[in-house]
Scaffold this motif. Structure first.
Motif, PDB file in Angstrom:
ATOM      1  N   ASP A   1       0.868  -1.169   0.000  1.00 47.59           N
ATOM      2  CA  ASP A   1       0.000   0.000   0.000  1.00 47.59           C
ATOM      3  C   ASP A   1       0.906   1.221   0.000  1.00 47.59           C
ATOM      4  N   GLY A   2       1.020   1.833  -1.166  1.00 50.19           N
ATOM      5  CA  GLY A   2       1.897   2.991  -1.306  1.00 50.19           C
ATOM      6  C   GLY A   2       1.147   4.287  -1.489  1.00 50.19           C
ATOM      7  N   GLY A   3      -0.152   4.299  -1.100  1.00 47.44           N
ATOM      8  CA  GLY A   3      -0.931   5.527  -1.201  1.00 47.44           C
ATOM      9  C   GLY A   3      -1.374   5.862  -2.610  1.00 47.44           C
ATOM     10  N   VAL A   4      -1.621   4.850  -3.428  1.00 45.23           N
ATOM     11  CA  VAL A   4      -2.010   5.091  -4.821  1.00 45.23           C
ATOM     12  C   VAL A   4      -3.287   5.927  -4.884  1.00 45.23           C
ATOM     13  N   SER A   5      -3.218   7.045  -5.593  1.00 46.39           N
ATOM     14  CA  SER A   5      -4.390   7.912  -5.737  1.00 46.39           C
ATOM     15  C   SER A   5      -4.860   8.027  -7.179  1.00 46.39           C
ATOM     16  N   THR A   6      -4.022   7.587  -8.122  1.00 43.90           N
ATOM     17  CA  THR A   6      -4.400   7.594  -9.542  1.00 43.90           C
ATOM     18  C   THR A   6      -3.981   6.276 -10.173  1.00 43.90           C
ATOM     19  N   ALA A   7      -4.620   5.931 -11.269  1.00 37.64           N
ATOM     20  CA  ALA A   7      -4.284   4.683 -11.953  1.00 37.64           C
ATOM     21  C   ALA A   7      -2.817   4.659 -12.371  1.00 37.64           C
ATOM     22  N   ASP A   8      -2.312   5.772 -12.834  1.00 34.83           N
ATOM     23  CA  ASP A   8      -0.943   5.799 -13.345  1.00 34.83           C
ATOM     24  C   ASP A   8       0.084   5.471 -12.263  1.00 34.83           C
ATOM     25  N   SER A   9      -0.190   5.851 -11.020  1.00 36.66           N
ATOM     26  CA  SER A   9       0.789   5.623  -9.957  1.00 36.66           C
ATOM     27  C   SER A   9       0.847   4.172  -9.508  1.00 36.66           C
ATOM     28  N   VAL A  10      -0.084   3.335  -9.974  1.00 33.68           N
ATOM     29  CA  VAL A  10      -0.019   1.898  -9.694  1.00 33.68           C
ATOM     30  C   VAL A  10       1.275   1.308 -10.229  1.00 33.68           C
ATOM     31  N   ILE A  11       1.687   1.780 -11.397  1.00 34.26           N
ATOM     32  CA  ILE A  11       2.853   1.198 -12.051  1.00 34.26           C
ATOM     33  C   ILE A  11       4.103   1.366 -11.196  1.00 34.26           C
ATOM     34  N   ASP A  12       4.263   2.517 -10.538  1.00 36.41           N
ATOM     35  CA  ASP A  12       5.442   2.719  -9.690  1.00 36.41           C
ATOM     36  C   ASP A  12       5.520   1.652  -8.606  1.00 36.41           C
ATOM     37  N   ILE A  13       4.385   1.326  -8.010  1.00 38.94           N
ATOM     38  CA  ILE A  13       4.371   0.338  -6.937  1.00 38.94           C
ATOM     39  C   ILE A  13       4.706  -1.049  -7.478  1.00 38.94           C
ATOM     40  N   LEU A  14       4.132  -1.414  -8.613  1.00 33.88           N
ATOM     41  CA  LEU A  14       4.384  -2.741  -9.167  1.00 33.88           C
ATOM     42  C   LEU A  14       5.817  -2.873  -9.682  1.00 33.88           C
ATOM     43  N   VAL A  15       6.352  -1.797 -10.269  1.00 34.43           N
ATOM     44  CA  VAL A  15       7.729  -1.845 -10.756  1.00 34.43           C
ATOM     45  C   VAL A  15       8.713  -1.995  -9.599  1.00 34.43           C
ATOM     46  N   SER A  16       8.332  -1.545  -8.402  1.00 28.95           N
ATOM     47  CA  SER A  16       9.200  -1.708  -7.235  1.00 28.95           C
ATOM     48  C   SER A  16       9.347  -3.172  -6.830  1.00 28.95           C
TER      49      SER A  16
END
Length: 241
Positions: free
Chosen positions: A98-113
């Motif tokens: 749970d990285g505080g995703v607030s938009t669909a685009d920011s999901v990718i940052d979490i998954l790429v991590s």
């Protein structure tokens, strides 16, 4: 990155048949391990007063439980997920973040991590339409539904008003797993059982490990617990060799 079954079973793993127990790691600024406090997260301390080493602790937890549920407080509170630390934590470990995703685009940052699953929530995500967009980018998503003490869902205005409606709509869109986070009055086990009838449900928030038998009674997939009682054991056993 581990597959859907997680990392290989290791000696000392607590994995067993039935609902699964998964530790919650609250990641504070600068690799600090945090715990829930009455006025908000507080820094965790070992029995001798020292600070737990983040990576020794995550190695220990991963070996023992095979999955971690990481809440990056910098991401949740300030929209600045600590991607360098997350990448280190996810090495060879099944991690939901749970990285505080607030938009669909920011999901990718979490998954790429390196996250096995990115956790989204109606409390931060603008609308079900944004969830639909996120699912267009990846299916490796979990939806957390925060339930207040009076039963109200903590949500943005465009989301349905009840947890049952949100769960139904999310599953129709393609979300398979839900996290129910009751705060702060305790778990509504009838709600857990109701939502578990249509797919896997994990219990978070005020869940305690001692309530583990209730998970099976409610047909829950598992429970997510905080580390207050785990840190003294870690202090005694230490990280895996």
């Amino acid at each position: 990155m581990a597959g859907s079954g997680g990392a290989p079973r290791t000696r000392g793993s607590t994995e067993a048949a039935g609902p699964r127990l998964v530790p919650i790691l609250l990641l504070g600024h600068g690799a600090r391990v945090m715990l829930p406090g009455e006025a908000g997260p507080v820094e965790a301390r070992m029995p001798d007063g020292s600070r737990p080493d983040l990576f020794d602790l995550t190695d220990y937890l991963a070996a023992k439980y095979r999955r971690l549920y990481v809440v990056d407080l910098e991401g949740v509170e300030h929209n600045r997920p600590q991607l360098d630390y997350l990448q280190e934590i996810t090495k060879d470990t099944d991690v939901w973040i749970d990285g505080g995703v607030s938009t669909a685009d920011s999901v990718i940052d979490i998954l790429v991590s390196g996250a096995r699953r990115a956790v989204l929530s109606p409390s931060r995500l603008e609308s079900p339409a944004e969830l639909r967009r996120a699912l267009g980018l990846s299916s490796e998503l979990v939806l957390e539904i925060e339930v207040a003490g009076d039963g109200r869902v903590v949500r943005r205005p465009d989301w349905p008003a009840t947890s049952a409606e949100i769960a139904r709509d999310a599953r129709e869109l393609g979300i398979r797993e839900l996290v129910i986070s009751p705060r702060p009055e305790g778990v509504d086990w009838r709600l857990v059982a109701e939502l578990s009838a249509s797919g896997p449900v994990w219990v978070d928030g005020s869940f305690e490990r001692e309530e583990a038998p209730r998970l099976a009674e409610a047909h829950a997939a598992g429970g997510l617990f905080h580390l207050s009682k785990e840190l003294p054991v870690f202090a005694e056993e230490g990280p895996p060799a």
